[in-house]
Design an enzyme around this catalytic site. Structure first.
Site, PDB file in Angstrom:
ATOM      1  N   ASP A 282       4.230   0.899  12.205  1.00 25.77           N
ATOM      2  CA  ASP A 282       3.052   0.168  11.725  1.00 25.77           C
ATOM      3  C   ASP A 282       2.998  -1.262  12.284  1.00 25.77           C
ATOM      4  OD1 ASP A 282       2.288   2.353  10.284  1.00 25.77           O
ATOM      5  OD2 ASP A 282       2.913   1.588   8.336  1.00 25.77           O
TER       6      ASP A 282
ATOM      7  N   ARG B 150      -8.631  -0.508   4.426  1.00 23.74           N
ATOM      8  CA  ARG B 150      -7.818   0.488   3.708  1.00 23.74           C
ATOM      9  C   ARG B 150      -6.435  -0.058   3.407  1.00 23.74           C
ATOM     10  NH1 ARG B 150      -8.240   6.449   6.042  1.00 23.74           N
ATOM     11  NH2 ARG B 150      -6.700   6.635   4.404  1.00 23.74           N
TER      12      ARG B 150
ATOM     13  N   ARG C 195      -4.855  10.657   3.956  1.00 24.67           N
ATOM     14  CA  ARG C 195      -3.696  11.466   4.319  1.00 24.67           C
ATOM     15  C   ARG C 195      -2.636  11.453   3.200  1.00 24.67           C
ATOM     16  NH1 ARG C 195       0.085  14.518   7.414  1.00 24.67           N
ATOM     17  NH2 ARG C 195       2.027  13.663   6.715  1.00 24.67           N
TER      18      ARG C 195
ATOM     19  N   ILE D 132       6.933   7.519  17.022  1.00 21.41           N
ATOM     20  CA  ILE D 132       6.594   8.206  15.769  1.00 21.41           C
ATOM     21  C   ILE D 132       5.216   8.875  15.824  1.00 21.41           C
ATOM     22  CG2 ILE D 132       6.517   7.995  13.241  1.00 21.41           C
ATOM     23  CD1 ILE D 132       9.202   7.055  14.267  1.00 21.41           C
TER      24      ILE D 132
ATOM     25  N   ARG E 270      -0.541  15.092  12.131  1.00 23.70           N
ATOM     26  CA  ARG E 270       0.424  14.663  11.114  1.00 23.70           C
ATOM     27  C   ARG E 270       0.754  15.863  10.253  1.00 23.70           C
ATOM     28  NH1 ARG E 270      -1.411   8.660   9.223  1.00 23.70           N
ATOM     29  NH2 ARG E 270       0.696   8.582   8.388  1.00 23.70           N
TER      30      ARG E 270
ATOM     31  N   LYS F 260       0.838  -1.209   0.000  1.00 21.11           N
ATOM     32  CA  LYS F 260       0.000   0.000   0.000  1.00 21.11           C
ATOM     33  C   LYS F 260       0.873   1.258   0.000  1.00 21.11           C
ATOM     34  CE  LYS F 260      -1.941   1.851   3.939  1.00 21.11           C
ATOM     35  NZ  LYS F 260      -1.691   3.271   4.023  1.00 21.11           N
ATOM     36  N   ASN F 261       1.898   1.253   0.839  1.00 23.43           N
ATOM     37  CA  ASN F 261       2.680   2.477   0.981  1.00 23.43           C
ATOM     38  C   ASN F 261       3.628   2.727  -0.194  1.00 23.43           C
ATOM     39  OD1 ASN F 261       1.346   2.925   3.312  1.00 23.43           O
ATOM     40  ND2 ASN F 261       3.074   2.542   4.689  1.00 23.43           N
TER      41      ASN F 261
ATOM     42  N   CYS G 218      -5.846   8.459   8.486  1.00 25.96           N
ATOM     43  CA  CYS G 218      -5.851   7.683   9.724  1.00 25.96           C
ATOM     44  C   CYS G 218      -5.761   8.595  10.948  1.00 25.96           C
ATOM     45  CB  CYS G 218      -4.657   6.720   9.708  1.00 25.96           C
ATOM     46  SG  CYS G 218      -5.123   5.001   9.702  1.00 25.96           S
TER      47      CYS G 218
HETATM   48  C1  UD1 Z   1       4.274   6.852   6.255  1.00 25.01           C
HETATM   49  C2  UD1 Z   1       3.402   5.637   6.070  1.00 25.01           C
HETATM   50  C3  UD1 Z   1       2.853   5.161   7.405  1.00 25.01           C
HETATM   51  C4  UD1 Z   1       3.975   4.950   8.390  1.00 25.01           C
HETATM   52  C5  UD1 Z   1       4.867   6.179   8.469  1.00 25.01           C
HETATM   53  C6  UD1 Z   1       6.103   5.969   9.331  1.00 25.01           C
HETATM   54  C7  UD1 Z   1       2.485   5.951   3.857  1.00 25.01           C
HETATM   55  C8  UD1 Z   1       1.277   6.185   3.011  1.00 25.01           C
HETATM   56  N1  UD1 Z   1       2.308   5.964   5.194  1.00 25.01           N
HETATM   57  O1  UD1 Z   1       3.438   7.896   6.777  1.00 25.01           O
HETATM   58  O2  UD1 Z   1       2.138   3.942   7.205  1.00 25.01           O
HETATM   59  O3  UD1 Z   1       3.420   4.692   9.668  1.00 25.01           O
HETATM   60  O4  UD1 Z   1       5.329   6.540   7.158  1.00 25.01           O
HETATM   61  O5  UD1 Z   1       6.835   4.886   8.881  1.00 25.01           O
HETATM   62  O6  UD1 Z   1       3.555   5.695   3.346  1.00 25.01           O
HETATM   63  N2  UD1 Z   1       6.258  14.765  10.513  1.00 25.01           N
HETATM   64  C9  UD1 Z   1       6.377  16.099  10.779  1.00 25.01           C
HETATM   65  N3  UD1 Z   1       6.346  16.973   9.723  1.00 25.01           N
HETATM   66  C10 UD1 Z   1       6.212  16.573   8.443  1.00 25.01           C
HETATM   67  C11 UD1 Z   1       6.100  15.195   8.188  1.00 25.01           C
HETATM   68  C12 UD1 Z   1       6.119  14.308   9.242  1.00 25.01           C
HETATM   69  O7  UD1 Z   1       6.494  16.505  11.924  1.00 25.01           O
HETATM   70  O8  UD1 Z   1       6.209  17.414   7.539  1.00 25.01           O
HETATM   71  C13 UD1 Z   1       6.251  13.787  11.635  1.00 25.01           C
HETATM   72  C14 UD1 Z   1       4.900  13.108  11.778  1.00 25.01           C
HETATM   73  O9  UD1 Z   1       4.018  13.863  12.552  1.00 25.01           O
HETATM   74  C15 UD1 Z   1       5.261  11.802  12.439  1.00 25.01           C
HETATM   75  C16 UD1 Z   1       6.643  11.495  11.860  1.00 25.01           C
HETATM   76  O10 UD1 Z   1       7.136  12.739  11.333  1.00 25.01           O
HETATM   77  O11 UD1 Z   1       5.398  11.987  13.820  1.00 25.01           O
HETATM   78  C17 UD1 Z   1       6.634  10.433  10.793  1.00 25.01           C
HETATM   79  O12 UD1 Z   1       5.871  10.849   9.703  1.00 25.01           O
HETATM   80  P1  UD1 Z   1       6.188  10.362   8.210  1.00 25.01           P
HETATM   81  O13 UD1 Z   1       7.431   9.558   8.202  1.00 25.01           O
HETATM   82  O14 UD1 Z   1       6.089  11.550   7.343  1.00 25.01           O
HETATM   83  O15 UD1 Z   1       4.974   9.385   7.947  1.00 25.01           O
HETATM   84  P2  UD1 Z   1       3.957   9.410   6.752  1.00 25.01           P
HETATM   85  O16 UD1 Z   1       4.670   9.653   5.475  1.00 25.01           O
HETATM   86  O17 UD1 Z   1       2.793  10.250   7.111  1.00 25.01           O
END
Ligand code: UD1
Length: 417
Positions: free
Chosen positions: A306, A398, A92, A328, A121, A22-23, A116
């Protein structure tokens, strides 16, 4: 509202071909926007999020669709650079359209993404990086307005945290930028490597994906290609965990074991026999789970956030106490109340949870509140004595293709009502 009815206590046994990740599929489908022409993506999982991504592509003016796991996207008629809340509010990861649309069209208007319920986020790292590449970003009440009147330009960007989404967005934006972009402290997740693999096959020049430093030499144009999405490492871990918690055995095909080594090692330490080769994992459990050594979530190659809810359920039936630290996402322990209702002994203080394994969980009516937490509840229900009902399964579906059908094929007593 759909729910799963599960009668626990059945030993799971058999083989399973794992779905595409999915990711990976979501950013790869978004990345097709960068290509002037046609791409066919194979091994796309049949998920509501995949369908929504296809719908977004169609809204943008692309021709997108397909069947049996292969989706073809033709972006020749891409004409729109706006994504409304009706689309982005449901998912998201719709934010991964930001970088590609900006790079291809020079401007984009996108409503803030939903998705989610894992706590706040933010997308500040995505925006900061794009600004460094010359984008002008207006964060308005309802939406974001980004433009790059003079085309994006390469930059040296140091992410303060290796965000998966920010790394993807910036890598995609950099592909068509003028000059070279260096992303430092980039995320190293296998899905980043998959996305880079797709982009390079289209003619991008990306080096270092999978390491902390990614270099992207901008090119003028990408051409279409065919690409097969990698197997889903979290789905693989989920089915392995289902075998562990029911004292069963299973062979999983189609996921690269190197992508889930941290989880496999922990399953071995807790008593399961595991063998693996390229794209194949075999696990046999004797029904006894030993408590895990302390588990702390971290960016890849650390233990994946995850995977935490899956291991929380295993720990609930293990011998001894397991300790978890979630680093995280804030709301990662969404399955805790449901597990407690099934008899689990869990104490939580902020990011830390202590789980004292019990001999036997009992069936209960519980509700999934997010994707992986929901999968964790299903695992617990498979091991519990008596019937359970898991509600809120739209969250689970999902991320898992044919979840109840696959579990039933392995011998679980599960039906969707
Ligand atoms: C992706 C995955 C999700 C997984 C996560 C961490 C997808 C679709 N989803 O989510 O399943 O759990 O990686 O492995 O690929 N953050 C900030 N600012 C930003 C971006 C992120 O502060 O601009 C923080 C977030 O709040 C969170 C952490 O960084 O605490 C990790 O987020 P991120 O690695 O960006 O996860 P996603 O890409 O949302």
């Amino acid at each position: 509202m759909d729910r799963y009815e599960i009668v626990g206590g059945r030993r799971l046994e058999g083989e399973l071909q794992i779905q595409g990740a999915k990711n990976s599929v979501l950013p790869i489908l978004a990345a097709t926007v960068l290509v002037e022409g046609r791409c066919t993506i194979h091994n796309c999982p049949a998920l509501s999020d995949t369908a929504l991504t296809v719908q977004i592509l169609q809204t943008l003016g692309c021709r997108a669709g397909g069947e049996r796991g292969s989706i073809t996207v033709d972006t020749t008629d891409l004409s729109c650079q706006e994504l409304s809340e009706a689309l982005t509010g449901k998912m998201r990861s719709s934010i991964v359209f930001l970088g590609p649309l900006l790079a291809r069209c020079g401007q984009v208007k996108i409503a803030y993404p939903g998705g989610c319920r894992l706590g706040p986020r933010p997308i500040d790292l995505h925006l900061q990086g794009l600004r460094q590449m010359g984008a002008i970003v207006q964060e308005r009440q309802q939406d974001l307005l980004c433009c790059a009147p003079k085309k994006l330009r390469g930059a040296k960007i140091s992410l303060p945290f290796p965000s998966v989404g920010a790394t993807e967005n910036l890598m995609m934006a950099a592909v068509l930028a003028k000059g070279k972009t260096t992303l430092c402290q980039a995320a190293r997740e296998p899905e980043i490597v998959d996305l880079a693999g797709f982009l390079n096959r289209c003619g991008a020049k990306i080096r270092g994906a999978g390491s902390g430093v990614i270099e992207v030499e901008g090119v003028r144009k990408l051409q279409g290609c065919e690409y097969t999405v990698m197997g889903d490492r979290i789905a693989a871990a989920t089915y392995l965990a289902a075998a562990v918690i029911t004292g069963g055995e299973t062979s999983i095909w189609g996921a690269d074991p190197r992508n889930l080594l941290r989880m496999l090692t922990l399953l071995q330490k807790s008593g399961s026999q595991i063998r693996w080769e390229k794209n194949w994992i075999f696990l046999k459990s004797n029904g006894q789970i030993r408590a895990f050594p302390p588990i702390e979530t971290a960016p890849y190659p650390g233990f994946p956030t995850d995977g935490l809810p899956l291991f929380l359920s295993l720990a609930a039936t293990a011998q001894g106490e397991s300790r978890f630290v979630e680093n995280i996402f804030e709301n990662r322990y969404s399955s805790m109340a449901g597990l407690q209702k099934m008899g689990a002994q869990i104490r939580r203080e902020g990011r830390v949870a202590l789980v004292e394994g019990v001999k036997q969980l009992h069936g209960a009516k519980v509700c999934a509140e997010d994707l992986r937490g929901g999968a964790g509840l299903v695992l617990a229900a498979l091991a519990a004595e008596g019937p359970s009902q898991v509600e809120g399964i739209q969250w689970i579906e999902r991320g898992y293709e044919h979840f109840s059908r696959n579990l039933a094929a392995l011998g679980a007593k599960i039906s969707k009502q």
